[in-house]
Design a protein around this motif. Sequence first.
Motif, short mmCIF file in Angstrom:
data_model
loop_
_atom_site.label_atom_id
_atom_site.label_comp_id
_atom_site.label_asym_id
_atom_site.label_seq_id
_atom_site.Cartn_x
_atom_site.Cartn_y
_atom_site.Cartn_z
N MET A 1 0.85 -1.18 0.00
CA MET A 1 0.00 0.00 0.00
C MET A 1 0.89 1.24 0.00
N SER A 2 0.63 2.19 -0.88
CA SER A 2 1.42 3.42 -0.90
C SER A 2 0.49 4.62 -0.74
N ASN A 3 1.04 5.65 -0.13
CA ASN A 3 0.29 6.85 0.18
C ASN A 3 1.20 8.05 -0.01
N GLN A 4 0.60 9.25 0.09
CA GLN A 4 1.40 10.46 -0.02
C GLN A 4 0.91 11.48 0.99
N ILE A 5 1.85 12.20 1.60
CA ILE A 5 1.51 13.29 2.50
C ILE A 5 2.17 14.56 1.98
N THR A 6 1.55 15.68 2.28
CA THR A 6 2.08 16.99 1.94
C THR A 6 2.13 17.80 3.21
N GLY A 7 3.25 18.47 3.44
CA GLY A 7 3.37 19.27 4.65
C GLY A 7 4.65 20.06 4.65
N THR A 8 5.00 20.56 5.85
CA THR A 8 6.17 21.40 6.05
C THR A 8 7.18 20.66 6.92
N VAL A 9 8.44 20.66 6.51
CA VAL A 9 9.50 19.97 7.27
C VAL A 9 9.68 20.66 8.62
N LYS A 10 9.56 19.88 9.70
CA LYS A 10 9.75 20.40 11.05
C LYS A 10 11.08 19.97 11.65
N ALA A 11 11.57 18.79 11.26
CA ALA A 11 12.84 18.28 11.80
C ALA A 11 13.43 17.28 10.83
N ILE A 12 14.75 17.21 10.82
CA ILE A 12 15.49 16.25 9.99
C ILE A 12 16.60 15.68 10.86
N THR A 13 16.67 14.36 10.96
CA THR A 13 17.74 13.76 11.75
C THR A 13 18.98 13.57 10.89
N GLN A 14 20.10 13.39 11.54
CA GLN A 14 21.32 13.00 10.84
C GLN A 14 21.17 11.53 10.46
N PRO A 15 21.74 11.11 9.33
CA PRO A 15 21.68 9.69 8.98
C PRO A 15 22.35 8.83 10.06
N VAL A 16 21.75 7.68 10.34
CA VAL A 16 22.25 6.77 11.37
C VAL A 16 22.55 5.42 10.72
N GLN A 17 23.71 4.87 11.02
CA GLN A 17 24.09 3.55 10.51
C GLN A 17 23.65 2.50 11.53
N ARG A 18 22.80 1.56 11.12
CA ARG A 18 22.38 0.43 11.95
C ARG A 18 22.77 -0.84 11.23
N GLY A 19 23.89 -1.42 11.64
CA GLY A 19 24.42 -2.57 10.91
C GLY A 19 24.90 -2.10 9.56
N THR A 20 24.37 -2.69 8.50
CA THR A 20 24.76 -2.29 7.14
C THR A 20 23.74 -1.33 6.52
N THR A 21 22.72 -0.94 7.29
CA THR A 21 21.65 -0.10 6.77
C THR A 21 21.76 1.33 7.32
N VAL A 22 21.53 2.31 6.45
CA VAL A 22 21.50 3.72 6.85
C VAL A 22 20.05 4.17 6.91
N ILE A 23 19.70 4.92 7.97
CA ILE A 23 18.34 5.42 8.17
C ILE A 23 18.40 6.92 8.43
N GLN A 24 17.53 7.67 7.78
CA GLN A 24 17.37 9.09 8.06
C GLN A 24 15.88 9.36 8.23
N THR A 25 15.54 10.18 9.21
CA THR A 25 14.15 10.46 9.55
C THR A 25 13.81 11.92 9.28
N VAL A 26 12.62 12.15 8.73
CA VAL A 26 12.12 13.50 8.47
C VAL A 26 10.76 13.62 9.14
#
Length: 114
Positions: free
Chosen positions: A1-26
């Motif tokens: 299932m895919s969806n879309q949201i529209t809004g204003t950026v309130k916060a952005i995290t620094q990319p985090v390495q978890r094992g071999t995977t990189v995650i960034q949160t907005v």
Amino acid sequence: MSNQITGTVKAITQPVQRGTTVIQTVAVELPSQSQYPEIAVVEFVGKRYEKLKEKLDQLKIGQKVDIGFNYNGREYQGKWFGGLSGWKLFTQDGYQQQTPQQQVPPATGTPASF
């Protein structure tokens, strides 16, 4: 299932390495008539992060965005967790895969008066 949201950026995290995977949160504030802001937190993980890294690096607080995402849920030790996994990112200045050569340079000089 895919969806879309529209809004204003309130916060952005620094990319985090978890094992071999990189995650960034907005965190995106959604338009609302409510007294309290509605915030959606979207994670860009692994290949999706790598594909959108350049665009994520250019995001700024207060910028308007459209984010395509999937819901994801999982069970861990008898508890259920859910989240939003981003896979597409549009900003006011263009499409997710736009390269610097494709961007229109900023206008110079003074605007014409009417």
